[in-house]
Scaffold this motif. Structure first.
Motif, PDB file in Angstrom:
ATOM      1  N   THR A  30      -0.734   5.273   9.533  1.00 36.24           N
ATOM      2  CA  THR A  30      -1.516   5.151   8.306  1.00 36.24           C
ATOM      3  C   THR A  30      -2.602   4.095   8.455  1.00 36.24           C
ATOM      4  O   THR A  30      -3.767   4.346   8.138  1.00 36.24           O
ATOM      5  CB  THR A  30      -0.600   4.775   7.114  1.00 36.24           C
ATOM      6  N   MET A 104      -7.428   8.910   1.973  1.00 36.73           N
ATOM      7  CA  MET A 104      -6.229   9.354   2.686  1.00 36.73           C
ATOM      8  C   MET A 104      -5.597  10.562   1.997  1.00 36.73           C
ATOM      9  O   MET A 104      -5.011  11.416   2.644  1.00 36.73           O
ATOM     10  CB  MET A 104      -5.180   8.236   2.706  1.00 36.73           C
ATOM     11  N   VAL A 105      -5.704  10.603   0.662  1.00 33.29           N
ATOM     12  CA  VAL A 105      -5.018  11.639  -0.110  1.00 33.29           C
ATOM     13  C   VAL A 105      -5.451  13.041   0.326  1.00 33.29           C
ATOM     14  O   VAL A 105      -4.630  13.952   0.433  1.00 33.29           O
ATOM     15  CB  VAL A 105      -5.257  11.431  -1.630  1.00 33.29           C
ATOM     16  N   ALA A 112      -0.263   9.498   2.618  1.00 32.00           N
ATOM     17  CA  ALA A 112      -0.786   8.827   1.424  1.00 32.00           C
ATOM     18  C   ALA A 112       0.284   8.733   0.354  1.00 32.00           C
ATOM     19  O   ALA A 112       0.474   7.687  -0.268  1.00 32.00           O
ATOM     20  CB  ALA A 112      -2.008   9.580   0.893  1.00 32.00           C
TER      21      ALA A 112
END
Ligand SMILES: [Zn+2]
Length: 135
Positions: A30, A104-105, A112
């Motif tokens: 991430t 990120m979503v 996310a």
């Protein structure tokens, strides 16, 4: 005969990988993606490449994750009470997360969501300890 690579199954494999990854592995991935999004947008680097400053930041972030005393039980870094980042680095990483978090979503929804859930559960922990939270 030339064999062509099948790209259709690629997304599926990535999602399956993201679901089975350990928490620290997910965190590492991430933060890597977040820094990459931030760098290409703000430092005009070509996709998948990082400028020297962001490369250093990523190395630093990975090092902090490796040394995190919570290990696999860690919550969201932004809600952590330890503040293991140096003040200067903390400011940069906060900027990176603020910038790249929403992006990120769409790019990596599972990572996310995982990240957002962790922020939420960290917040809940804080509420239990007596400090009211204005959610
Ligand atoms: Zn950069």
């Amino acid at each position: 005969m030339i064999k062509t690579k099948c790209f259709a199954g690629e997304t599926k494999t990535n999602i399956a990988q993201e679901m089975t990854m350990k928490r620290l592995e997910k965190e590492k991935k991430t933060i890597g993606i977040m820094i990459q999004i931030f760098c290409s947008a703000n430092h005009k680097t070509v996709r998948k490449l990082l400028c020297p400053a962001c490369t250093e930041l990523l190395d630093y972030a990975k090092e902090r994750l490796k040394k995190c005393p919570y290990g696999e039980n860690k919550g969201a870094c932004s809600k952590c009470k330890i503040h293991c980042y140096k003040p200067g680095k903390r400011q940069i990483i906060t900027d990176v997360m603020r910038f790249s978090g929403p992006k990120m979503v769409t790019k990596h929804p599972l990572l996310a969501i995982d990240h957002l859930l962790r922020i939420k559960s960290s917040r809940r922990r804080e509420t239990i300890s007596g400090k009211p939270d204005n959610i």
